[in-house]
Design a protein around this motif. Sequence first.
Motif, PDB file in Angstrom:
ATOM      1  N   ILE A  90       0.860  -1.182   0.000  1.00 59.22           N
ATOM      2  CA  ILE A  90       0.000   0.000   0.000  1.00 59.22           C
ATOM      3  C   ILE A  90       0.894   1.230   0.000  1.00 59.22           C
ATOM      4  N   GLU A  91       0.613   2.135  -0.918  1.00 56.68           N
ATOM      5  CA  GLU A  91       1.322   3.412  -0.938  1.00 56.68           C
ATOM      6  C   GLU A  91       0.312   4.526  -0.726  1.00 56.68           C
ATOM      7  N   LEU A  92       0.591   5.386   0.226  1.00 57.78           N
ATOM      8  CA  LEU A  92      -0.272   6.535   0.475  1.00 57.78           C
ATOM      9  C   LEU A  92       0.110   7.608  -0.535  1.00 57.78           C
ATOM     10  N   THR A  93      -0.782   7.876  -1.473  1.00 58.90           N
ATOM     11  CA  THR A  93      -0.458   8.774  -2.578  1.00 58.90           C
ATOM     12  C   THR A  93      -1.034  10.174  -2.413  1.00 58.90           C
ATOM     13  N   ASP A  94      -2.079  10.308  -1.600  1.00 58.60           N
ATOM     14  CA  ASP A  94      -2.691  11.622  -1.362  1.00 58.60           C
ATOM     15  C   ASP A  94      -3.125  11.668   0.105  1.00 58.60           C
ATOM     16  N   ILE A  95      -2.248  12.203   0.940  1.00 58.90           N
ATOM     17  CA  ILE A  95      -2.508  12.246   2.384  1.00 58.90           C
ATOM     18  C   ILE A  95      -3.759  13.058   2.685  1.00 58.90           C
ATOM     19  N   ALA A  96      -3.980  14.159   1.977  1.00 56.03           N
ATOM     20  CA  ALA A  96      -5.168  14.989   2.219  1.00 56.03           C
ATOM     21  C   ALA A  96      -6.448  14.206   1.923  1.00 56.03           C
ATOM     22  N   ALA A  97      -6.460  13.455   0.830  1.00 53.01           N
ATOM     23  CA  ALA A  97      -7.635  12.648   0.489  1.00 53.01           C
ATOM     24  C   ALA A  97      -7.834  11.537   1.515  1.00 53.01           C
ATOM     25  N   LEU A  98      -6.742  10.939   1.966  1.00 58.01           N
ATOM     26  CA  LEU A  98      -6.833   9.892   2.983  1.00 58.01           C
ATOM     27  C   LEU A  98      -7.345  10.479   4.291  1.00 58.01           C
ATOM     28  N   HIS A  99      -6.865  11.649   4.639  1.00 61.52           N
ATOM     29  CA  HIS A  99      -7.316  12.326   5.862  1.00 61.52           C
ATOM     30  C   HIS A  99      -8.809  12.651   5.768  1.00 61.52           C
ATOM     31  N   SER A 100      -9.265  13.071   4.607  1.00 68.79           N
ATOM     32  CA  SER A 100     -10.692  13.366   4.411  1.00 68.79           C
ATOM     33  C   SER A 100     -11.546  12.111   4.533  1.00 68.79           C
ATOM     34  N   ALA A 101     -10.990  10.982   4.129  1.00 68.96           N
ATOM     35  CA  ALA A 101     -11.726   9.721   4.205  1.00 68.96           C
ATOM     36  C   ALA A 101     -11.741   9.140   5.611  1.00 68.96           C
ATOM     37  N   ALA A 102     -10.773   9.537   6.430  1.00 72.47           N
ATOM     38  CA  ALA A 102     -10.666   9.007   7.796  1.00 72.47           C
ATOM     39  C   ALA A 102     -11.718   9.649   8.700  1.00 72.47           C
ATOM     40  N   CYS A 103     -12.058   8.933   9.743  1.00 71.57           N
ATOM     41  CA  CYS A 103     -12.980   9.482  10.734  1.00 71.57           C
ATOM     42  C   CYS A 103     -12.234  10.455  11.644  1.00 71.57           C
ATOM     43  N   GLU A 104     -12.976  11.157  12.471  1.00 66.87           N
ATOM     44  CA  GLU A 104     -12.380  12.154  13.360  1.00 66.87           C
ATOM     45  C   GLU A 104     -11.476  11.535  14.420  1.00 66.87           C
ATOM     46  N   CYS A 105     -11.548  10.228  14.571  1.00 65.65           N
ATOM     47  CA  CYS A 105     -10.716   9.544  15.567  1.00 65.65           C
ATOM     48  C   CYS A 105      -9.225   9.712  15.266  1.00 65.65           C
ATOM     49  N   TYR A 106      -8.875   9.824  13.984  1.00 67.65           N
ATOM     50  CA  TYR A 106      -7.463  10.025  13.634  1.00 67.65           C
ATOM     51  C   TYR A 106      -6.934  11.308  14.265  1.00 67.65           C
ATOM     52  N   ASP A 107      -7.692  12.390  14.142  1.00 68.98           N
ATOM     53  CA  ASP A 107      -7.249  13.667  14.711  1.00 68.98           C
ATOM     54  C   ASP A 107      -7.191  13.604  16.235  1.00 68.98           C
ATOM     55  N   LEU A 108      -8.152  12.933  16.852  1.00 64.17           N
ATOM     56  CA  LEU A 108      -8.142  12.791  18.314  1.00 64.17           C
ATOM     57  C   LEU A 108      -6.871  12.081  18.784  1.00 64.17           C
ATOM     58  N   ILE A 109      -6.532  10.990  18.115  1.00 60.12           N
ATOM     59  CA  ILE A 109      -5.354  10.205  18.494  1.00 60.12           C
ATOM     60  C   ILE A 109      -4.075  10.987  18.208  1.00 60.12           C
ATOM     61  N   SER A 110      -3.991  11.603  17.037  1.00 63.04           N
ATOM     62  CA  SER A 110      -2.792  12.377  16.669  1.00 63.04           C
ATOM     63  C   SER A 110      -2.562  13.529  17.627  1.00 63.04           C
ATOM     64  N   ASP A 111      -3.631  14.241  17.937  1.00 63.14           N
ATOM     65  CA  ASP A 111      -3.511  15.374  18.864  1.00 63.14           C
ATOM     66  C   ASP A 111      -3.073  14.913  20.246  1.00 63.14           C
ATOM     67  N   ALA A 112      -3.622  13.800  20.705  1.00 67.08           N
ATOM     68  CA  ALA A 112      -3.250  13.281  22.026  1.00 67.08           C
ATOM     69  C   ALA A 112      -1.768  12.942  22.073  1.00 67.08           C
ATOM     70  N   TYR A 113      -1.265  12.244  21.055  1.00 68.67           N
ATOM     71  CA  TYR A 113       0.158  11.903  21.022  1.00 68.67           C
ATOM     72  C   TYR A 113       1.025  13.156  20.952  1.00 68.67           C
TER      73      TYR A 113
END
Length: 123
Positions: A90-113
């Motif tokens: 798997i290659e992440l080719t568009d981080i912004a598109a992947l971020h848009s597809a992800a749920c808000e849990c990604y931001d919660l976890i990233s911010d906590a770390y």
Amino acid sequence: EVPSFEAAMLANVRGMLYLVMIAGACNARHDTRARLARWLLTMSDRTGQDTMDFTQDFLAETLNVRRATVSEAASHLRDIGAITYARGRIELTDIAALHSAACECYDLISDAYRNLFAELSAP
């Protein structure tokens, strides 16, 4: 100042406990597409890599879904240009598109770390 080993380990444990808590709620609430996007972004953050080797069987076990469900979710992410996926790579080719597809849990976890480890470097 370099943080003590004990402080660094405690921050890591706190981060992992938070991750487990959020991931449990995420698994119950969000669809596989959003969870796969969140998981891929998190793995990229942890490894510093945009290309990873994961089989569909591994991803199905990790996300607690059927292999066919992973295939459908990965196909969707590929169709929106967020990833390329072939033969377990798997290659992440568009981080912004992947971020848009992800749920808000990604931001919660990233911010906590980010906050936990920022505390370590604060004077």
